[in-house]
Motif scaffolding. Sequence first.
Motif, short mmCIF file in Angstrom:
data_model
loop_
_atom_site.label_atom_id
_atom_site.label_comp_id
_atom_site.label_asym_id
_atom_site.label_seq_id
_atom_site.Cartn_x
_atom_site.Cartn_y
_atom_site.Cartn_z
N LEU A 70 -50.36 102.07 72.90
CA LEU A 70 -49.02 101.86 72.35
C LEU A 70 -48.97 102.28 70.88
N LYS A 71 -50.02 101.90 70.15
CA LYS A 71 -50.04 102.18 68.72
C LYS A 71 -50.05 103.69 68.47
N ILE A 72 -50.80 104.41 69.28
CA ILE A 72 -50.88 105.85 69.09
C ILE A 72 -49.50 106.48 69.23
N GLU A 73 -48.78 106.05 70.26
CA GLU A 73 -47.45 106.62 70.45
C GLU A 73 -46.52 106.25 69.30
N GLU A 74 -46.53 104.97 68.94
CA GLU A 74 -45.62 104.53 67.88
C GLU A 74 -45.93 105.19 66.55
N ASP A 75 -47.20 105.32 66.23
CA ASP A 75 -47.58 105.96 64.98
C ASP A 75 -47.12 107.40 64.94
N GLN A 76 -47.28 108.06 66.09
CA GLN A 76 -46.87 109.47 66.16
C GLN A 76 -45.37 109.60 65.92
N VAL A 77 -44.61 108.78 66.63
CA VAL A 77 -43.16 108.83 66.50
C VAL A 77 -42.74 108.53 65.07
N PHE A 78 -43.35 107.52 64.49
CA PHE A 78 -43.03 107.14 63.11
C PHE A 78 -43.31 108.30 62.17
N GLU A 79 -44.49 108.87 62.30
CA GLU A 79 -44.91 109.93 61.39
C GLU A 79 -44.02 111.17 61.53
N ILE A 80 -43.72 111.52 62.77
CA ILE A 80 -42.87 112.69 62.98
C ILE A 80 -41.49 112.45 62.40
N SER A 81 -40.90 111.28 62.68
CA SER A 81 -39.54 111.03 62.20
C SER A 81 -39.49 110.97 60.68
N ARG A 82 -40.54 110.42 60.10
CA ARG A 82 -40.54 110.24 58.64
C ARG A 82 -40.57 111.59 57.93
N THR A 83 -41.29 112.54 58.51
CA THR A 83 -41.52 113.79 57.80
C THR A 83 -40.57 114.91 58.22
N LEU A 84 -39.59 114.57 59.03
CA LEU A 84 -38.60 115.56 59.45
C LEU A 84 -37.77 116.06 58.26
N PRO A 85 -37.30 117.30 58.30
CA PRO A 85 -36.42 117.76 57.24
C PRO A 85 -35.10 116.99 57.25
N LEU A 86 -34.40 117.04 56.11
CA LEU A 86 -33.23 116.19 55.89
C LEU A 86 -32.21 116.23 57.03
N HIS A 87 -31.80 117.43 57.44
CA HIS A 87 -30.73 117.51 58.43
C HIS A 87 -31.17 117.00 59.80
N SER A 88 -32.43 117.20 60.10
CA SER A 88 -32.94 116.65 61.37
C SER A 88 -32.95 115.14 61.32
N ARG A 89 -33.28 114.58 60.17
CA ARG A 89 -33.27 113.12 60.03
C ARG A 89 -31.84 112.60 60.15
N LEU A 90 -30.90 113.32 59.55
CA LEU A 90 -29.50 112.93 59.67
C LEU A 90 -29.06 112.90 61.13
N LEU A 91 -29.46 113.93 61.87
CA LEU A 91 -29.11 113.99 63.29
C LEU A 91 -29.72 112.82 64.05
N LEU A 92 -30.96 112.53 63.73
CA LEU A 92 -31.65 111.45 64.40
C LEU A 92 -30.98 110.12 64.07
N ALA A 93 -30.56 109.97 62.82
CA ALA A 93 -29.86 108.74 62.41
C ALA A 93 -28.55 108.62 63.18
N ALA A 94 -27.82 109.73 63.28
CA ALA A 94 -26.56 109.70 64.02
C ALA A 94 -26.79 109.28 65.47
N LEU A 95 -27.85 109.84 66.06
CA LEU A 95 -28.14 109.51 67.46
C LEU A 95 -28.59 108.06 67.60
#
Length: 409
Positions: A294-319
């Motif tokens: 579980l931790k491996i998956e969550e860490d991956q998701v966290f790390e990927i989302s955190r380091t996304l470029p601005l507009h991708s993060r905005l899209l993710l926030a909207a979703l």
Amino acid sequence: MCANSYDLDSSKEIEKYLDSILSKRSIFKNRDALRPDFIPDFLPHRENELKRLSEIFAPLLLSSKPSNALLFGKTGTGKTASIKLVSKIMLQKAREKNINFIASYINCRLEGTEYRILSSFANSLNLQVPFTGLATEEVLKRITSYLQKVSTNVLLILDEVDTLVKSYGDDVLYELSRINETFSNSRLALVVISNDISFKDFLDPRVLSSLSEEEVLFKPYTAEELKDILNARVELAFNENVVSKDVLNLVAAMSASEHGDARRALNLLRVAGEIAERRGSPVITEQDVKEASLKIEEDQVFEISRTLPLHSRLLLAALLIFNQNNQVPSSGELFTKYKSLASNLGIQELTYRRVSMLLNELEMLGLIQSKVQNMGRHGRTRKMKIATPLEPIRKALSSDVMLAQFITK
DNA sequence: CTTCCACAGGAACCAGCGGACC
DNA sequence: GGTCCGCTGGTTCCTGTGGAAG
């Protein structure tokens, strides 16, 4: 005064903490043996492949031209480990016998572009090439004239070559596969590694026939085979009796159901070990393995989302906002939401076309999932939703000062 | 059966950057 | 100092499409 006593206290705290860690006997003997870049001297269930590879490339050490080779197989099936092991041993032999030999390993996905692959190759030959500014052909020309001059035997390994071919075509592969014709003093054998068999369809027939003089297929490991691999590695990595048979079976079974990926199995074991260690336990339990997964998956998701470029993060926030209200928006609705978030922050929004590409990238990363839905008269759209646990995404986005205001608990 | 929506995604192009070369 | 290069991260323009509504 105050600060001083605070410092004193916390340094005592740290000391106490470190002592408690150091006094415990670590369950690890050699943690690095579980890391993905560790190349063991023994690769269980790859005896045939290793033999094939050494047969194919042995001529290089006799200064004659060997065949090129194509290695196929899913991730974590031992392709990279095998060829690295073979090239390592070839290097030792060459040193013993005083033969000129260079093994050059390049990961095409990490290098990213044709130019960087060639310049990285040049650098591994000790030929300095600027990291930008030259025409790609110029780099190739320098490489060939260098090889003509120095007279050596080169094993060039191009890993994850499918990513290169898909975005740049096979021009570089074509040039490299016939590079031997341009010099007489050196020999070069090309090893091309791909996760994806269908990449052959992208190749020009001439390139294909040259590359696939030898083909080696790496099958996914079965649960039984994974067990042997884990066993061998457990002996290197852990102290005795840390990993029970049951735990080993569980790790093997969990990884075998995920396409027999040895790399992930080893990673799972390492993280489970770290969890057990932190708990102060002398052994790894099945619970630790499940937590680790579980931790491996969550860490991956966290790390990927955190380091996304601005507009991708905005899209993710909207979703995320839609998903929190149990809504599954269409791509159009998502775009509208994204625009309102952007204008809220005073950010110039991107065009729909670009956003569509960013959404595709998010889907490739496995963060979101889309389903095409036809609404007849009302057109066709993609229904978008988040494909991972929401919590790590929420955590990642709310750690962003700008986006935090949009993310509710 | 035809129409027509709401997009998907390919192709070509552009601006700006860091840098080499002559 | 002008010209060339690769690369990123965009834009503009465009064609293609499944199936409910008409």
